[in-house]
Design a protein around this motif. Sequence first.
Motif, PDB file in Angstrom:
ATOM      1  N   ARG A   1      -0.023   7.736  -4.549  1.00 44.91           N
ATOM      2  CA  ARG A   1       0.027   8.593  -5.739  1.00 44.91           C
ATOM      3  C   ARG A   1       1.397   9.247  -5.912  1.00 44.91           C
TER       4      ARG A   1
ATOM      5  N   TRP B   1      11.196   1.768  -3.347  1.00 39.65           N
ATOM      6  CA  TRP B   1      10.521   2.481  -4.434  1.00 39.65           C
ATOM      7  C   TRP B   1      11.492   3.239  -5.322  1.00 39.65           C
TER       8      TRP B   1
ATOM      9  N   ARG C   1      13.024   1.098  -7.941  1.00 46.54           N
ATOM     10  CA  ARG C   1      12.085   0.687  -8.985  1.00 46.54           C
ATOM     11  C   ARG C   1      11.669   1.837  -9.894  1.00 46.54           C
ATOM     12  N   ALA C   2      12.018   3.067  -9.539  1.00 45.19           N
ATOM     13  CA  ALA C   2      11.577   4.224 -10.320  1.00 45.19           C
ATOM     14  C   ALA C   2      12.043   4.105 -11.767  1.00 45.19           C
TER      15      ALA C   2
ATOM     16  N   ASP D   1       2.321   2.084  -3.311  1.00 41.14           N
ATOM     17  CA  ASP D   1       1.369   2.386  -4.377  1.00 41.14           C
ATOM     18  C   ASP D   1       0.684   3.732  -4.193  1.00 41.14           C
TER      19      ASP D   1
ATOM     20  N   ILE E   1       4.427   8.324  -4.971  1.00 40.49           N
ATOM     21  CA  ILE E   1       5.464   7.407  -5.454  1.00 40.49           C
ATOM     22  C   ILE E   1       5.212   7.026  -6.906  1.00 40.49           C
ATOM     23  N   ARG E   2       3.957   6.785  -7.264  1.00 44.97           N
ATOM     24  CA  ARG E   2       3.657   6.440  -8.661  1.00 44.97           C
ATOM     25  C   ARG E   2       4.026   7.590  -9.600  1.00 44.97           C
ATOM     26  N   GLU E   3       3.689   8.812  -9.200  1.00 46.50           N
ATOM     27  CA  GLU E   3       3.947   9.950 -10.089  1.00 46.50           C
ATOM     28  C   GLU E   3       5.438  10.266 -10.198  1.00 46.50           C
TER      29      GLU E   3
ATOM     30  N   GLU F   1       0.836  -1.207   0.000  1.00 51.15           N
ATOM     31  CA  GLU F   1       0.000   0.000   0.000  1.00 51.15           C
ATOM     32  C   GLU F   1       0.871   1.258   0.000  1.00 51.15           C
TER      33      GLU F   1
ATOM     34  N   THR G   1       5.540  11.963 -13.713  1.00 47.75           N
ATOM     35  CA  THR G   1       4.319  12.721 -14.001  1.00 47.75           C
ATOM     36  C   THR G   1       3.927  13.682 -12.875  1.00 47.75           C
TER      37      THR G   1
ATOM     38  N   SER H   1       7.847   8.082  -9.765  1.00 43.24           N
ATOM     39  CA  SER H   1       8.464   6.944 -10.441  1.00 43.24           C
ATOM     40  C   SER H   1       8.273   6.979 -11.949  1.00 43.24           C
ATOM     41  N   HIS H   2       7.181   7.596 -12.406  1.00 45.05           N
ATOM     42  CA  HIS H   2       6.898   7.622 -13.836  1.00 45.05           C
ATOM     43  C   HIS H   2       7.021   9.026 -14.441  1.00 45.05           C
TER      44      HIS H   2
END
Length: 211
Positions: free
Chosen positions: A26, A144, A147-148, A24, A28-30, A21, A35, A32-33
Amino acid sequence: MAGAVKRSAWLVEAGAHTLAEALDVRFIREVSHGTIRDEPYANYLQIEESFVESACRLHGLAVWHAPSWAAMQRHARAVHGLTTEQSEYFRTARAAWPVPARMDEPARRQADQLSKFALSAAETGGYAAIVTVMFAAEHLYRTWCSRAVAPPAGPIADWVALHTRAPFTTQVDALATEVDDVPRAVPDEQLHDWFTGMLQAEIQFHNAIYG
């Protein structure tokens, strides 16, 4: 817990759901990608710099309570890294960032819960709590950041890179060793509560930047 399993590895396995959790969210996702927008990252710089101060206090307290000279040295190195490399990062990143932080009071209070949880655990649980909550936080960051995929160049990429190399990665391994050596008088369930509690506080912390 099976006797042959190291306590740090057991914590990661037993806390896998909460760790997933936390990985995942927002933010870390942003990052990592590639955005994430300018304002949320400005907010992150502000609250993360504040938490680094708390981490420095925790490692300083750990120096006092460390069970050995080697452990004292490890925590002293962590304090040095926080007050030099990481402190310099925030100074230069804030100077280079195009927009200021904008967080309302409720969001600030939400972010502050991370430091409050860690410091409260340290007050009640002592050295065992300190190494466990810091292991949770730093294991999360090493995982994290490693993995980015495509963090934006500049301060964001620099922050991710800082958590994928020594001395940070060495510090995570050192914390794992300290957790492994926590006396058995401290129950596994207590370590688990500190570990997952810190990850839950990290989730709220990272979500706070979006208001």
